[in-house]
Scaffold this motif. Structure first.
Motif, PDB file in Angstrom:
ATOM      1  N   ARG A   1       0.832  -1.214  -0.029  1.00  0.00           N
ATOM      2  CA  ARG A   1      -0.021   0.108  -0.075  1.00  0.00           C
ATOM      3  C   ARG A   1       0.938   1.263   0.099  1.00  0.00           C
ATOM      4  O   ARG A   1       0.341   2.291  -0.321  1.00  0.00           O
ATOM      5  CB  ARG A   1      -0.965   0.129   1.305  1.00  0.00           C
ATOM      6  N   ASN A   2       2.124   1.219   0.291  1.00  0.00           N
ATOM      7  CA  ASN A   2       3.009   2.236   0.511  1.00  0.00           C
ATOM      8  C   ASN A   2       3.720   2.511  -0.789  1.00  0.00           C
ATOM      9  O   ASN A   2       4.829   1.847  -1.014  1.00  0.00           O
ATOM     10  CB  ASN A   2       3.880   2.226   1.618  1.00  0.00           C
ATOM     11  N   GLU A   3       3.325   3.432  -1.509  1.00  0.00           N
ATOM     12  CA  GLU A   3       3.943   3.639  -2.890  1.00  0.00           C
ATOM     13  C   GLU A   3       5.598   3.798  -2.905  1.00  0.00           C
ATOM     14  O   GLU A   3       6.401   3.729  -3.572  1.00  0.00           O
ATOM     15  CB  GLU A   3       3.212   4.565  -3.855  1.00  0.00           C
ATOM     16  N   GLU A   4       5.885   4.734  -1.808  1.00  0.00           N
ATOM     17  CA  GLU A   4       7.138   5.255  -1.739  1.00  0.00           C
ATOM     18  C   GLU A   4       8.188   4.062  -1.267  1.00  0.00           C
ATOM     19  O   GLU A   4       9.122   3.914  -1.910  1.00  0.00           O
ATOM     20  CB  GLU A   4       7.249   6.198  -0.527  1.00  0.00           C
ATOM     21  N   LYS A   5       7.634   3.217  -0.371  1.00  0.00           N
ATOM     22  CA  LYS A   5       8.381   2.089  -0.255  1.00  0.00           C
ATOM     23  C   LYS A   5       8.487   1.094  -1.409  1.00  0.00           C
ATOM     24  O   LYS A   5       9.452   0.438  -1.487  1.00  0.00           O
ATOM     25  CB  LYS A   5       7.804   1.418   1.020  1.00  0.00           C
ATOM     26  N   LEU A   6       7.265   0.668  -2.224  1.00  0.00           N
ATOM     27  CA  LEU A   6       7.586   0.251  -3.372  1.00  0.00           C
ATOM     28  C   LEU A   6       8.645   0.632  -4.378  1.00  0.00           C
ATOM     29  O   LEU A   6       9.215  -0.269  -4.777  1.00  0.00           O
ATOM     30  CB  LEU A   6       6.149   0.058  -4.008  1.00  0.00           C
ATOM     31  N   ARG A   7       8.539   1.997  -4.428  1.00  0.00           N
ATOM     32  CA  ARG A   7       9.533   2.559  -5.134  1.00  0.00           C
ATOM     33  C   ARG A   7      10.889   2.150  -4.764  1.00  0.00           C
ATOM     34  O   ARG A   7      11.905   1.692  -5.754  1.00  0.00           O
ATOM     35  CB  ARG A   7       9.240   3.875  -5.342  1.00  0.00           C
ATOM     36  N   PHE A  24      -4.507  -4.059   1.450  1.00  0.00           N
ATOM     37  CA  PHE A  24      -5.390  -5.409   1.679  1.00  0.00           C
ATOM     38  C   PHE A  24      -6.346  -5.312   2.575  1.00  0.00           C
ATOM     39  O   PHE A  24      -7.166  -6.268   2.665  1.00  0.00           O
ATOM     40  CB  PHE A  24      -4.375  -6.266   1.837  1.00  0.00           C
ATOM     41  N   SER A  25      -6.598  -4.190   3.189  1.00  0.00           N
ATOM     42  CA  SER A  25      -7.782  -4.034   4.218  1.00  0.00           C
ATOM     43  C   SER A  25      -8.868  -3.578   3.406  1.00  0.00           C
ATOM     44  O   SER A  25      -9.962  -3.566   4.176  1.00  0.00           O
ATOM     45  CB  SER A  25      -7.384  -3.190   5.149  1.00  0.00           C
ATOM     46  N   ASN A  26      -8.687  -3.313   2.148  1.00  0.00           N
ATOM     47  CA  ASN A  26      -9.816  -2.923   1.303  1.00  0.00           C
ATOM     48  C   ASN A  26      -9.958  -3.855   0.208  1.00  0.00           C
ATOM     49  O   ASN A  26      -9.312  -3.531  -0.891  1.00  0.00           O
ATOM     50  CB  ASN A  26      -9.593  -1.413   0.979  1.00  0.00           C
ATOM     51  N   HIS A  27     -10.934  -4.785   0.027  1.00  0.00           N
ATOM     52  CA  HIS A  27     -10.817  -5.704  -1.010  1.00  0.00           C
ATOM     53  C   HIS A  27     -11.153  -5.277  -2.465  1.00  0.00           C
ATOM     54  O   HIS A  27     -10.441  -5.635  -3.422  1.00  0.00           O
ATOM     55  CB  HIS A  27     -11.951  -6.648  -0.662  1.00  0.00           C
ATOM     56  N   PHE A  71     -10.715 -12.556   7.676  1.00  0.00           N
ATOM     57  CA  PHE A  71     -10.973 -13.326   6.889  1.00  0.00           C
ATOM     58  C   PHE A  71     -10.941 -12.788   5.421  1.00  0.00           C
ATOM     59  O   PHE A  71     -10.432 -13.481   4.466  1.00  0.00           O
ATOM     60  CB  PHE A  71     -12.652 -13.942   7.084  1.00  0.00           C
ATOM     61  N   GLN A  72     -11.514 -11.487   5.401  1.00  0.00           N
ATOM     62  CA  GLN A  72     -11.341 -10.866   3.911  1.00  0.00           C
ATOM     63  C   GLN A  72     -10.205 -10.602   3.508  1.00  0.00           C
ATOM     64  O   GLN A  72      -9.756 -10.734   2.398  1.00  0.00           O
ATOM     65  CB  GLN A  72     -12.308  -9.509   4.086  1.00  0.00           C
ATOM     66  N   MET A  73      -9.365 -10.251   4.451  1.00  0.00           N
ATOM     67  CA  MET A  73      -8.012  -9.561   4.137  1.00  0.00           C
ATOM     68  C   MET A  73      -6.957 -10.911   3.587  1.00  0.00           C
ATOM     69  O   MET A  73      -6.370 -10.721   2.579  1.00  0.00           O
ATOM     70  CB  MET A  73      -7.224  -9.044   5.414  1.00  0.00           C
ATOM     71  N   HIS A  74      -7.302 -12.047   4.112  1.00  0.00           N
ATOM     72  CA  HIS A  74      -6.605 -13.230   3.950  1.00  0.00           C
ATOM     73  C   HIS A  74      -7.128 -14.092   2.751  1.00  0.00           C
ATOM     74  O   HIS A  74      -6.846 -14.399   1.849  1.00  0.00           O
ATOM     75  CB  HIS A  74      -6.198 -14.057   5.392  1.00  0.00           C
ATOM     76  N   VAL A  75      -8.171 -14.850   3.347  1.00  0.00           N
ATOM     77  CA  VAL A  75      -8.858 -15.814   2.310  1.00  0.00           C
ATOM     78  C   VAL A  75      -9.504 -15.061   1.424  1.00  0.00           C
ATOM     79  O   VAL A  75      -9.231 -15.637   0.048  1.00  0.00           O
ATOM     80  CB  VAL A  75      -9.973 -16.510   3.205  1.00  0.00           C
ATOM     81  N   VAL A  76     -10.367 -14.176   1.301  1.00  0.00           N
ATOM     82  CA  VAL A  76     -11.065 -13.602   0.268  1.00  0.00           C
ATOM     83  C   VAL A  76     -10.067 -13.045  -0.651  1.00  0.00           C
ATOM     84  O   VAL A  76     -10.333 -13.143  -1.891  1.00  0.00           O
ATOM     85  CB  VAL A  76     -12.083 -12.511   0.629  1.00  0.00           C
ATOM     86  N   ASN A  77      -9.051 -12.183  -0.208  1.00  0.00           N
ATOM     87  CA  ASN A  77      -8.134 -11.572  -0.961  1.00  0.00           C
ATOM     88  C   ASN A  77      -7.396 -12.660  -1.883  1.00  0.00           C
ATOM     89  O   ASN A  77      -6.834 -12.577  -3.123  1.00  0.00           O
ATOM     90  CB  ASN A  77      -7.285 -10.709  -0.247  1.00  0.00           C
TER      91      ASN A  77
END
Length: 262
Positions: free
Chosen positions: A39-45, A66-69, A113-119
């Protein structure tokens, strides 16, 4: 032993720190094109710049929370329109806060459950078609030794990690015929920010210092130390390699021998 991932593309979640980042680095060293997801674009770069490019790999990143499906769904769908071929999926999402299971709110179970299984389910459905087309696929879920031996004080995590393990085993039974494996890596106490949070929680509940708490925890591990993120990443990378083609449906602890079950 064939560990070469040249020409393969890996989607690695939670890959700007800890085990996820170490895994992305290891896969790039084996020749894979790595797409980071966090989620952190600066760290991704910053992390993309750290990945090995010596074999001409093309590394990318996807910004997703990942907290937002719905956010994950939109971000991955946009990515796959441009880069439809994915051969390796590493599911890695931070665990929930600790506490006794009897005190956990219903919403905490649903959210986790949504963060892990659903995603995980959405990501697998999104990339398995390209894996089938290639005749090669690797799905590795970084979860926890709690699927073999529940960890006191991590009730919600124990529950959801177990669900991911069963989900992964089911995938292995359905997808093996297509050259796709699905496995779980179970880190024990590993030097990450997650371990810092566990140390803090245990220190507060026991009234002992974090140093004393860490010493006690390490004394319970046969190798008498915490694992390094790179050691866990090495196990993940092996399971992603051609050499691991006959290994599927397993739970692999990387915990210094601490888990007492077989």
């Amino acid at each position: 032993m064939n560990l070469d991932l040249t020409g393969k593309t890996a989607l690695v979640c939670g890959s700007t720190q800890g085990i996820g980042k170490a895994t992305a680095i290891e896969l790039a060293l084996l020749g894979a094109n790595v797409t980071l997801v966090a989620r952190n674009e600066e760290k991704l770069r910053e992390t993309v710049e750290e990945l090995d490019h010596s074999s001409g790999q093309l590394h990318r990143y996807v910004v997703a929370d990942f907290s937002n499906h719905e956010n994950v769904k939109e971000a991955i769908e946009n990515y796959l329109r441009l880069c439809p071929d994915v051969h390796i999926l590493v599911n890695n999402t931070g665990g929930p806060s600790g506490g006794p299971i009897i005190e956990a709110e219903t919403e905490q179970f649903i959210r986790t459950f949504q963060m892990h299984v659903v995603n995980n389910q959405f990501l697998a459905q999104s990339v398995v078609p390209s894996m089938k087309k290639a005749g090669f696929g690797r799905i590795v879920n970084i979860i926890s030794t709690s699927v073999k031996q529940p960890i006191i004080g991590l009730g919600v995590s124990n529950t959801i990690r177990g669900a991911v393990s069963s989900w992964s085993k089911t995938l292995s039974l359905e997808l093996g015929q297509f050259g796709i494996t699905s496995n779980n890596v179970l880190p024990g106490f590993t030097k990450t920010s997650r371990l810092d949070a566990v140390l803090e929680m245990r220190s507060l509940s026991s009234g002992k210092s974090k140093e004393e708490t860490a010493e006690q925890m390490q004394a319970s591990i046969p190798i008498r130390r915490f694992s390094e993120a790179e050691e866990v990443a090495a196990a993940v990378a092996f399971l992603c390699s051609p050499a691991a083609a006959s290994i599927s449906g397993i739970n692999l602890p990387v915990d210094g021998g601490k888990t007492e079950s077989m």
